[in-house]
Design a protein around this motif. Structure first.
Motif, mmCIF file in Angstrom:
data_model
loop_
_atom_site.group_PDB
_atom_site.id
_atom_site.type_symbol
_atom_site.label_atom_id
_atom_site.label_comp_id
_atom_site.label_asym_id
_atom_site.label_seq_id
_atom_site.Cartn_x
_atom_site.Cartn_y
_atom_site.Cartn_z
ATOM 1 N N VAL A 1 -37.448 -13.542 -22.391
ATOM 2 C CA VAL A 1 -37.343 -13.889 -21.031
ATOM 3 C C VAL A 1 -36.587 -13.191 -20.151
ATOM 4 O O VAL A 1 -37.220 -12.811 -18.974
ATOM 5 N N GLN A 2 -35.614 -12.411 -20.590
ATOM 6 C CA GLN A 2 -35.048 -11.784 -19.512
ATOM 7 C C GLN A 2 -35.540 -10.166 -19.509
ATOM 8 O O GLN A 2 -35.305 -9.148 -18.905
ATOM 9 N N ARG A 3 -36.836 -9.954 -20.298
ATOM 10 C CA ARG A 3 -37.553 -9.004 -20.176
ATOM 11 C C ARG A 3 -36.628 -7.543 -20.590
ATOM 12 O O ARG A 3 -36.979 -6.391 -19.980
ATOM 13 N N ASP A 4 -35.938 -7.701 -21.394
ATOM 14 C CA ASP A 4 -35.048 -6.594 -22.074
ATOM 15 C C ASP A 4 -35.434 -6.272 -23.510
ATOM 16 O O ASP A 4 -35.076 -6.482 -24.273
ATOM 17 N N THR A 5 -36.727 -5.354 -23.291
ATOM 18 C CA THR A 5 -37.178 -5.056 -24.271
ATOM 19 C C THR A 5 -36.454 -3.829 -25.141
ATOM 20 O O THR A 5 -36.541 -3.840 -26.493
ATOM 21 N N ALA A 6 -35.666 -3.223 -24.514
ATOM 22 C CA ALA A 6 -34.827 -2.130 -25.279
ATOM 23 C C ALA A 6 -33.696 -2.938 -26.238
ATOM 24 O O ALA A 6 -33.265 -2.503 -27.167
ATOM 25 N N GLY A 7 -33.432 -4.307 -26.120
ATOM 26 C CA GLY A 7 -32.454 -5.009 -26.659
ATOM 27 C C GLY A 7 -33.189 -5.648 -27.848
ATOM 28 O O GLY A 7 -32.444 -6.468 -28.468
ATOM 29 N N LEU A 8 -34.478 -5.387 -27.883
ATOM 30 C CA LEU A 8 -35.309 -6.434 -29.074
ATOM 31 C C LEU A 8 -34.747 -5.677 -30.408
ATOM 32 O O LEU A 8 -34.925 -6.315 -31.394
ATOM 33 N N LYS A 9 -34.599 -4.489 -30.651
ATOM 34 C CA LYS A 9 -34.639 -3.849 -32.161
ATOM 35 C C LYS A 9 -33.796 -4.595 -32.890
ATOM 36 O O LYS A 9 -33.824 -4.907 -34.054
ATOM 37 N N ASN A 10 -32.516 -4.692 -32.289
ATOM 38 C CA ASN A 10 -31.379 -5.134 -33.149
ATOM 39 C C ASN A 10 -31.672 -6.738 -33.833
ATOM 40 O O ASN A 10 -31.697 -7.080 -34.909
ATOM 41 N N PRO A 11 -31.937 -7.502 -32.897
ATOM 42 C CA PRO A 11 -32.342 -9.019 -33.274
ATOM 43 C C PRO A 11 -33.459 -8.980 -34.218
ATOM 44 O O PRO A 11 -33.674 -9.798 -34.951
ATOM 45 N N ALA A 12 -34.509 -8.237 -33.912
ATOM 46 C CA ALA A 12 -35.752 -8.408 -34.463
ATOM 47 C C ALA A 12 -35.596 -7.847 -36.125
ATOM 48 O O ALA A 12 -36.126 -8.427 -37.096
ATOM 49 N N SER A 13 -34.831 -6.693 -36.128
ATOM 50 C CA SER A 13 -34.459 -6.581 -37.666
ATOM 51 C C SER A 13 -33.867 -7.242 -38.392
ATOM 52 O O SER A 13 -33.840 -7.526 -39.572
ATOM 53 N N LEU A 14 -32.714 -7.983 -37.538
ATOM 54 C CA LEU A 14 -31.985 -8.722 -38.163
ATOM 55 C C LEU A 14 -32.710 -10.007 -38.487
ATOM 56 O O LEU A 14 -32.514 -10.738 -39.697
ATOM 57 N N LEU A 15 -33.702 -10.532 -37.810
ATOM 58 C CA LEU A 15 -34.557 -11.691 -37.899
ATOM 59 C C LEU A 15 -35.329 -11.424 -39.352
ATOM 60 O O LEU A 15 -35.571 -12.223 -40.266
ATOM 61 N N VAL A 16 -35.789 -10.112 -39.631
ATOM 62 C CA VAL A 16 -36.728 -9.928 -40.780
ATOM 63 C C VAL A 16 -35.901 -9.766 -41.952
ATOM 64 O O VAL A 16 -36.311 -10.638 -43.005
ATOM 65 N N PHE B 1 -31.453 -16.020 -34.653
ATOM 66 C CA PHE B 1 -32.040 -14.642 -34.080
ATOM 67 C C PHE B 1 -33.531 -14.871 -33.370
ATOM 68 O O PHE B 1 -33.898 -13.996 -32.770
ATOM 69 N N VAL B 2 -34.228 -15.874 -33.803
ATOM 70 C CA VAL B 2 -35.213 -16.314 -32.939
ATOM 71 C C VAL B 2 -34.757 -16.704 -31.318
ATOM 72 O O VAL B 2 -35.591 -16.102 -30.451
ATOM 73 N N GLY B 3 -33.815 -17.158 -31.552
ATOM 74 C CA GLY B 3 -33.227 -17.553 -30.048
ATOM 75 C C GLY B 3 -32.984 -16.126 -29.246
ATOM 76 O O GLY B 3 -32.957 -16.094 -28.166
ATOM 77 N N ALA B 4 -32.283 -15.164 -29.947
ATOM 78 C CA ALA B 4 -31.855 -14.039 -29.381
ATOM 79 C C ALA B 4 -32.907 -13.182 -28.921
ATOM 80 O O ALA B 4 -33.286 -12.569 -28.132
ATOM 81 N N ILE B 5 -34.248 -13.263 -29.840
ATOM 82 C CA ILE B 5 -35.480 -12.658 -29.291
ATOM 83 C C ILE B 5 -35.901 -13.186 -28.230
ATOM 84 O O ILE B 5 -36.527 -12.496 -27.275
#
Length: 116
Positions: free
Chosen positions: A88-103, A79-83
Motif C-alpha cells: 500500500v505504501q509502495r515500499d517494494t524495498a521493504g518487502l523482502k523481509n516480511p515475504a521471507s518470514l511469511l514463507v 506477515f500478510v498484514g506487513a506485506i
C-alpha cells in the motif's frame, strides 16, 4: 514431523523475539523500516506483543501442537498484514523481509498441521 516442525518453529521464534525487541527498544533499522510504511510509533508495543506471543506459541507448539499451529497461523496473518502495508505504501524495498518470514511461517504451519 515433530522434528521438522521444531526446526522451523525455533528459528522463526528467534527472529520474532529479535524483531519484538527491536520495536520495544526502537532500534534504528527497524524504526526506519516502519517509518517508511507509515506505522505509527504508538503501534510498536502492540506489534512487539503480537510477535512475542507468536514466538511463545510456536515454541510451546513443540509440545502442544495445536497451540503451535494456531500461533503459526497468527504469524502468517501478521506477515500478510506487513506485506499489504508495504505494498500500500509502495515500499517494494521493504518487502523482502516480511515475504521471507511469511514463507517460513507458512512452512511452519504446514509441518505443524502434518504432525497433528
Amino acid at each position: 514431523m515433530t522434528l521438522i516442525y521444531a526446526m522451523f518453529a525455533g528459528p522463526l521464534a528467534l527472529v520474532l523475539i529479535i524483531s519484538a525487541y527491536g520495536k520495544i527498544t526502537r532500534i534504528a533499522a527497524i524504526v526506519q523500516n516502519l517509518d517508511r510504511t507509515g506505522v505509527p510509533h504508538s503501534w510498536y508495543p502492540w506489534l512487539a506483543t503480537a510477535e512475542a506471543a507468536g514466538a511463545i506459541g510456536l515454541l510451546a507448539g513443540i509440545w502442544v501442537r495445536p497451540l503451535g499451529v494456531a500461533a503459526a497461523i497468527g504469524v502468517v496473518l501478521y506477515f500478510v498484514g506487513a506485506i499489504v502495508t508495504h505494498i500500500v505504501q509502495r515500499d517494494t524495498a521493504g518487502l523482502k523481509n516480511p515475504a521471507s518470514l511469511l514463507v517460513a511461517a507458512l512452512a511452519t504451519t504446514a509441518f505443524g498441521v502434518l504432525s497433528l
